[in-house]
Write a protein that holds these residues in place. Structure first.
Motif, mmCIF file in Angstrom:
data_model
loop_
_atom_site.group_PDB
_atom_site.id
_atom_site.type_symbol
_atom_site.label_atom_id
_atom_site.label_comp_id
_atom_site.label_asym_id
_atom_site.label_seq_id
_atom_site.Cartn_x
_atom_site.Cartn_y
_atom_site.Cartn_z
ATOM 1 N N ARG A 114 0.843 -1.201 0.000
ATOM 2 C CA ARG A 114 0.000 0.000 0.000
ATOM 3 C C ARG A 114 0.876 1.248 0.000
ATOM 4 N N GLN A 115 0.609 2.148 -0.937
ATOM 5 C CA GLN A 115 1.375 3.389 -1.021
ATOM 6 C C GLN A 115 1.075 4.282 0.183
ATOM 7 N N SER A 120 -1.065 9.983 -4.424
ATOM 8 C CA SER A 120 -0.800 9.232 -5.646
ATOM 9 C C SER A 120 -2.097 8.649 -6.190
ATOM 10 N N ASP A 121 -2.256 8.679 -7.509
ATOM 11 C CA ASP A 121 -3.461 8.113 -8.117
ATOM 12 C C ASP A 121 -3.505 6.597 -7.962
ATOM 13 N N TRP A 122 -2.367 5.943 -8.187
ATOM 14 C CA TRP A 122 -2.290 4.489 -8.061
ATOM 15 C C TRP A 122 -1.767 4.157 -6.669
ATOM 16 N N ARG A 123 -2.614 3.593 -5.831
ATOM 17 C CA ARG A 123 -2.343 3.536 -4.403
ATOM 18 C C ARG A 123 -1.988 2.145 -3.886
ATOM 19 N N SER A 124 -1.934 1.145 -4.730
ATOM 20 C CA SER A 124 -1.542 -0.180 -4.248
ATOM 21 C C SER A 124 -1.050 -1.031 -5.404
ATOM 22 N N ALA A 125 -0.231 -1.987 -5.056
ATOM 23 C CA ALA A 125 0.219 -3.018 -5.994
ATOM 24 C C ALA A 125 0.238 -4.315 -5.207
ATOM 25 N N THR A 126 -0.684 -5.190 -5.485
ATOM 26 C CA THR A 126 -0.891 -6.386 -4.673
ATOM 27 C C THR A 126 -0.711 -7.636 -5.522
ATOM 28 N N GLY A 230 -3.215 -7.119 -8.608
ATOM 29 C CA GLY A 230 -4.275 -6.112 -8.617
ATOM 30 C C GLY A 230 -3.764 -4.766 -8.148
ATOM 31 N N THR A 231 -4.491 -3.728 -8.513
ATOM 32 C CA THR A 231 -4.097 -2.374 -8.137
ATOM 33 C C THR A 231 -5.336 -1.520 -7.901
ATOM 34 N N SER A 232 -5.118 -0.346 -7.295
ATOM 35 C CA SER A 232 -6.210 0.571 -6.966
ATOM 36 C C SER A 232 -5.936 1.934 -7.571
ATOM 37 N N TYR A 233 -6.940 2.487 -8.230
ATOM 38 C CA TYR A 233 -6.837 3.846 -8.759
ATOM 39 C C TYR A 233 -7.738 4.749 -7.918
ATOM 40 N N ARG A 234 -7.091 5.544 -7.052
ATOM 41 C CA ARG A 234 -7.783 6.505 -6.184
ATOM 42 C C ARG A 234 -8.828 5.837 -5.285
ATOM 43 N N ILE A 237 -11.491 2.813 -8.447
ATOM 44 C CA ILE A 237 -11.478 1.806 -9.507
ATOM 45 C C ILE A 237 -10.362 0.817 -9.194
ATOM 46 N N TYR A 238 -10.695 -0.457 -9.242
ATOM 47 C CA TYR A 238 -9.744 -1.517 -8.932
ATOM 48 C C TYR A 238 -9.637 -2.439 -10.144
ATOM 49 N N LEU A 239 -8.412 -2.747 -10.526
ATOM 50 C CA LEU A 239 -8.152 -3.567 -11.704
ATOM 51 C C LEU A 239 -7.297 -4.763 -11.310
ATOM 52 N N GLY A 240 -7.495 -5.875 -12.007
ATOM 53 C CA GLY A 240 -6.705 -7.062 -11.695
ATOM 54 C C GLY A 240 -6.710 -8.068 -12.825
#
Length: 500
Positions: A114-115, A120-126, A230-234, A237-240
């Motif tokens: 977790r950033q 930051s717009d992109w707040r995680s990289a999991t 997966g990642t989080s945008y703000r 929106i979550y993408l994976g």
């Protein structure tokens, strides 16, 4: 009763004793494509409705976009105990069979980064890795039936096979001398039919009622390993995405018996034994998104590519017969092996979750899959156009249809305690059948959440119905036994989790 529909739409039990020992048919394709309820005890407690939920280790295999919601790393393991019951009813006689098994339907680990900078717009990289049981094949089905004196039985079926295929006495004598390769060859080798002076196959003489019994024993499972990110945008929106590798091991043994008590004929009994084992691996890719427009609602969607399978199958059949005054005959095919490919359909899911502040949530999913698009192909061809599999693929297209699977569940919260319930419907895959092919699943669950640890328990109960006939004549008006089968699977599972 429309027996031709019954046989083509049998849920997972069609014998396929049509003269080939191979098990690749429309029934087997459905077995590897239609999944049971999956995930941790928490997710199964809410009926598997998790497409829009996120932040559970099970999301690795269901909607990898949910990984973007994790704020801490997590590990969980879910052991389970399954109780399967199968009831076969035919001619007013019911036979019950039970089988229990212990397994681990789910294991998963998530590494969350977790950033610290919320600007930051992109707040995680999991990153996540999970093991999921897609299907539990362990089951035993049996039934008993009495055929009237005028009713044709499996002996007449063997005889019809020989006549329809134009088999001659010389032809079958050659198979007898050089090794059996067909069902009618096994029957001829055990003296269940002979030829008249016109070269027409005729069954051995029998008289009176014929008692029939059959056991179908299945073992194995279908499991998937997923590697996902997966990642989080703000945090809106979550993408994976995830790569799934499926392993399947299915074993089946079928034992069919007929006995006759009359002393006016020499025939006493027969036994047909059919065994095969299919092992394979497949690969697919899943993409997912979750949108959180507010703290009250989440919307999710996933698409999964077709799974490309490679299967290897080993098989063997044998037959035994007994005649008065104590003569016995045996015939067996040499063990065989065959490799082939199977492509399962594209899948798409959508879901919504509604959060009731700190009191819990309601979640619902819908999944689309077109079973008519399943395709077999030879070992070096994924096109599905090989001549060997053309007729089987045509039967798949005519037997199956697209289906919608529905899942809904809810979780209530009180301090550290959780209470759950859910319901799932696995849609009817059959285009035209004389029974309802849906699978209904009811679920209950509870759990406790602490700072670093949690534990959940779930109970699921699934019921499926099917019709089955052990053999079928070319003329659909000829009487055959029809077995009404009800399969129930009750599962208890317990998840232990640790946050780190």
């Amino acid at each position: 009763m429309k027996v031709n529909k019954i046989v083509s739409a049998s849920l997972a039990l069609m014998l396929g004793w049509g003269g080939t020992a191979f098990a690749q048919d429309e029934v087997d394709a459905l077995r590897y494509t239609r999944y049971g309820l999956t995930g941790s005890a928490r997710i199964q407690g809410i009926g598997g409705a998790q497409t829009a939920l996120g932040a559970d280790v099970s999301t690795i295999a269901s909607n990898p976009a949910g990984l973007g919601m994790f704020r801490r790393s997590e590990f969980s393991i879910t052991p389970g105990l399954g109780f399967s019951t199968s009831t076969g009813r035919v001619g007013g006689i019911s036979t019950n069979d039970e089988r229990n098994n212990v397994g681990v339907p789910h294991i998963g680990i998530v590494f969350a980064d977790r950033q610290s900078n919320e600007d930051s717009d992109w707040r995680s990289a999991t990153f996540g890795l999970s093991f999921t049981r897609l299907n539990n094949f362990n089951n035993r089905t049996s039934y008993r039936n009495t055929a009237g004196g005028q009713d044709p039985t499996i002996v007449e079926y063997f005889t019809e096979l020989a006549n329809l295929r134009g088999r001659t006495e010389t032809d079958l004598d050659n198979e007898f001398d050089n090794g059996f390769t067909t069902m009618e060859g096994l029957a001829y080798g055990t003296f269940l039919f002979d030829f008249d002076e016109d070269g027409f196959a005729i069954p051995t003489y029998r008289e009176g009622e014929i008692n029939q019994a059959e056991e179908i024993i299945r073992r194995g499972s279908q499991n998937q390993i997923d590697i996902a990110g997966g990642t989080s945008y703000r945090d809106k929106i979550y993408l994976g995405a995830s790569l799934g590798v499926i392993s399947s091991d299915f074993r089946q043994e079928r034992i069919f018996r007929e006995t006759e008590a009359s002393t006016n004929s020499d025939f006493t009994s027969l036994e047909l034994r059919d065994e095969f084992r299919t092992r394979g691996t497949g690969v697919n890719l899943k993409l997912g998104v979750i949108v959180r427009p507010s703290d009250v609602i989440r919307l999710g969607a996933t698409i999964q590519t077709p799974t490309l399978y490679n299967f290897n199958e080993t098989y063997q059949r044998s037959m035994y017969s007994q005649f008065l005054p104590g003569e016995t005959y045996n015939a067996a095919e040499l063990p065989g092996e065959f490799s082939y490919k199977l492509t399962t359909p594209f899948r798409a899911s959508g879901g919504a979750a509604f959060f009731l502040q700190k009191y819990g949530f309601i979640s619902a999913d819908i999944e689309y899959v077109n079973y008519a698009n399943m395709r077999y192909s030879e070992d070096d061809d994924f096109s599905g156009n090989s001549s060997y599999f053309n007729s089987i693929n045509d039967r798949i297209s005519s037997t199956y249809q697209s289906a919608l699977n529905f899942r809904i569940g809810a979780e209530g919260r009180y301090e550290v305690f959780r209470f759950r319930a859910g319901y799932a419907i696995t849609g009817d895959p059959y285009r035209n059948a004389d029974f309802d092919g849906k699978i209904n699943t009811f679920t209950l669950g509870t759990g406790i959440r602490l700072n670093k640890y949690y534990a959940d328990v779930a109970f699921t109960s699934s019921t499926a119905n099917s019709l089955y006939s052990p053999y079928n004549f070319n003329d659909p008006s000829v009487f055959v036994p029809v077995v009404d089968i009800e399969d129930k699977l009750n599962t208890v599972m317990l998840t232990f989790g640790y946050n780190f």
